[in-house]
Design a protein around this motif. Structure first.
Motif, PDB file in Angstrom:
ATOM      1  N   ALA A  43      23.723 -21.820 -15.586  1.00  0.00           N
ATOM      2  CA  ALA A  43      23.855 -21.515 -14.166  1.00  0.00           C
ATOM      3  C   ALA A  43      23.740 -22.782 -13.319  1.00  0.00           C
ATOM      4  CB  ALA A  43      22.805 -20.496 -13.752  1.00  0.00           C
ATOM      5  N   ASP A  44      22.796 -23.651 -13.667  1.00  0.00           N
ATOM      6  CA  ASP A  44      22.626 -24.904 -12.921  1.00  0.00           C
ATOM      7  C   ASP A  44      23.881 -25.771 -13.014  1.00  0.00           C
ATOM      8  OD1 ASP A  44      20.100 -24.273 -12.050  1.00  0.00           O
ATOM      9  OD2 ASP A  44      19.074 -25.281 -13.715  1.00  0.00           O
ATOM     10  N   ARG A  45      24.432 -25.862 -14.233  1.00  0.00           N
ATOM     11  CA  ARG A  45      25.645 -26.681 -14.410  1.00  0.00           C
ATOM     12  C   ARG A  45      26.820 -26.093 -13.629  1.00  0.00           C
ATOM     13  NH1 ARG A  45      24.396 -26.876 -20.020  1.00  0.00           N
ATOM     14  NH2 ARG A  45      26.109 -25.399 -20.375  1.00  0.00           N
ATOM     15  N   ALA A  46      26.954 -24.786 -13.667  1.00  0.00           N
ATOM     16  CA  ALA A  46      28.060 -24.135 -12.967  1.00  0.00           C
ATOM     17  C   ALA A  46      27.958 -24.347 -11.462  1.00  0.00           C
ATOM     18  CB  ALA A  46      28.086 -22.648 -13.300  1.00  0.00           C
ATOM     19  N   LEU A  47      26.722 -24.272 -10.928  1.00  0.00           N
ATOM     20  CA  LEU A  47      26.537 -24.468  -9.493  1.00  0.00           C
ATOM     21  C   LEU A  47      26.784 -25.925  -9.117  1.00  0.00           C
ATOM     22  CD1 LEU A  47      25.827 -22.867  -6.984  1.00  0.00           C
ATOM     23  CD2 LEU A  47      23.444 -23.534  -7.301  1.00  0.00           C
TER      24      LEU A  47
END
Length: 398
Positions: A50-54
């Motif tokens: 999720a962090d990478r996608a954001l």
């Protein structure tokens, strides 16, 4: 006092011996189950995803191109983080990170959708701005093709200046990726160039107007017939073809390329308009070298009575201000050959051509200046393109 039964003690010890392993086995089984089910294990991989996608969505400038979607993805991530903290505060056996994991996966999907939406939005906005700029640039180029030979002032010049300013601003906004603003200014530039062209068309139309062309042709024919009848020289200046023809005894004996007033498209109406007059004149004086600023010159008797009548009529109709003056000192002179219309209203020839013409004419030689005679010419050709929509069509085709 009762005594302890040795058998009971043995049974208790035996029960405990059997219970402890059972409890341990059961605890291990529960722990194994909890670990296997993912209930108690923090979802580190899902969180990282999720962090990478954001981060990828933000790198795609989603804050500019997909702001509502980015806000939604960030809110989903915050909800997942809040649930993670809540579960971490619970006793280990009571923790359940399954919903947290699903929340992180949901936030990751929302962030990835946001990234793709931002890229698509930017691409669409950029494409729209570039298309608007291509159209505006094309219209500006085509409009300047009309304006440069004419250089008329007034509303046409004002509209053209506004269009150029809007186009420059659109190009600057494009550099900073302000695509909506760039498209808006490009559209404004296109509107201004169309306004310019509409205003210029009024000036160009006279070169293909049947009544006006017939009048010019009659003036040209009359001048040639006069030469034929008297055997004398006459000069005919054709603004549309940018030539000066010399006739003697009704036969053209010389033809010279010329340059006209800066505002060559229009007839001279007043002092300072830098337009070459149209009408019938005479050579009032021949000026040798040293007697004129431009090599040699043939002075014309402008303004004549017809010019003064037209000036008075224009003032009366409100077409010119009450203090308008006719101007004067119109010459056919040398120092031409520059390749563009640059004079204040005179007719310029190359010096060699001026030498030739100077020797062939005398004081009193008739000079007829016409806009055109209906044949192909620089102004009439552009006027026909305007009438058939050629300029707009070329830009529409890209």
């Amino acid at each position: 006092m009762p005594t302890e039964n040795p058998n009971d003690s043995r049974l208790l010890r035996r029960a405990l011996t059997l219970l402890v392993p059972a409890v341990l086995v059961a605890g291990l089984a529960v722990a194994t189950y909890l670990a296997a089910s993912g209930r108690t294990e923090p979802p580190a991989a899902s969180r990282e995803m999720a962090d990478r996608a954001l981060a990828a969505a933000r790198a795609a400038q989603a804050a500019r191109w997909a702001k509502p979607a980015l806000a939604d993805a960030e809110e989903r991530l915050r909800a997942a983080e809040a649930e993670l903290r809540r579960q971490e505060l619970r006793l280990w056996p009571l923790r359940d990170f399954r919903e947290v994991r699903l929340s992180y996966l949901d936030a990751a999907r929302a962030a990835d959708t946001t990234r793709r939406l931002a890229l698509a939005s930017r691409s669409d906005l950029e494409a729209g701005a570039l298309a608007a700029l291509r159209t505006a640039r094309c219209l500006m180029t085509r409009t300047e093709e009309l304006y440069l030979p004419s250089r008329v002032g007034g509303l046409a010049a004002e509209a053209l200046r506004a269009g150029k300013l809007a186009l420059r601003e659109a190009e600057s906004l494009l550099v900073f990726e302000e695509f909506p603003g760039a498209r808006l200014r490009a559209d404004e530039a296109a509107i201004k160039t169309r306004q310019t062209r509409a205003l210029l068309r009024e000036a160009y139309d006279r070169f293909v107007d049947p009544a006006t062309v017939r009048r010019w042709r009659e003036a040209e024919t009359s001048a040639i017939e006069r030469s034929k009848r008297t055997g004398a020289a006459v000069i005919v200046v054709n603004k549309d073809r940018a030539v000066l023809d010399l006739y003697r005894a009704g036969t053209r004996v010389a033809s010279y390329p010329i340059e006209l007033g800066f505002n060559a498209l229009e007839p001279k109406r007043r002092s300072g308009d830098r337009a070459t007059p149209e009408g019938e004149y005479r050579v009032s004086r021949k000026r040798e070298r040293g007697q004129t600023r431009y090599y040699k010159a043939l002075d014309l008797d402008y303004p004549n009575a017809a010019d003064l009548r037209e000036l008075a009529r224009s003032i009366e109709l409100g077409l010119l201000p009450a203090d308008a003056r006719p101007g004067g000192w119109i010459e056919i002179h040398g120092e031409g050959g520059r390749g563009w219309d640059w004079t204040d209203g005179c007719v310029a020839l190359r010096n060699a051509d001026m030498d030739d013409l100077f020797e062939r004419v005398d004081n009193g030689t008739p000079v007829t200046i016409i806009g055109g005679n209906g044949s192909s010419g620089r102004f009439s050709d552009l006027a026909r393109q305007l009438q058939n929509g050629g300029f707009e069509d070329a830009c529409a085709r890209g």
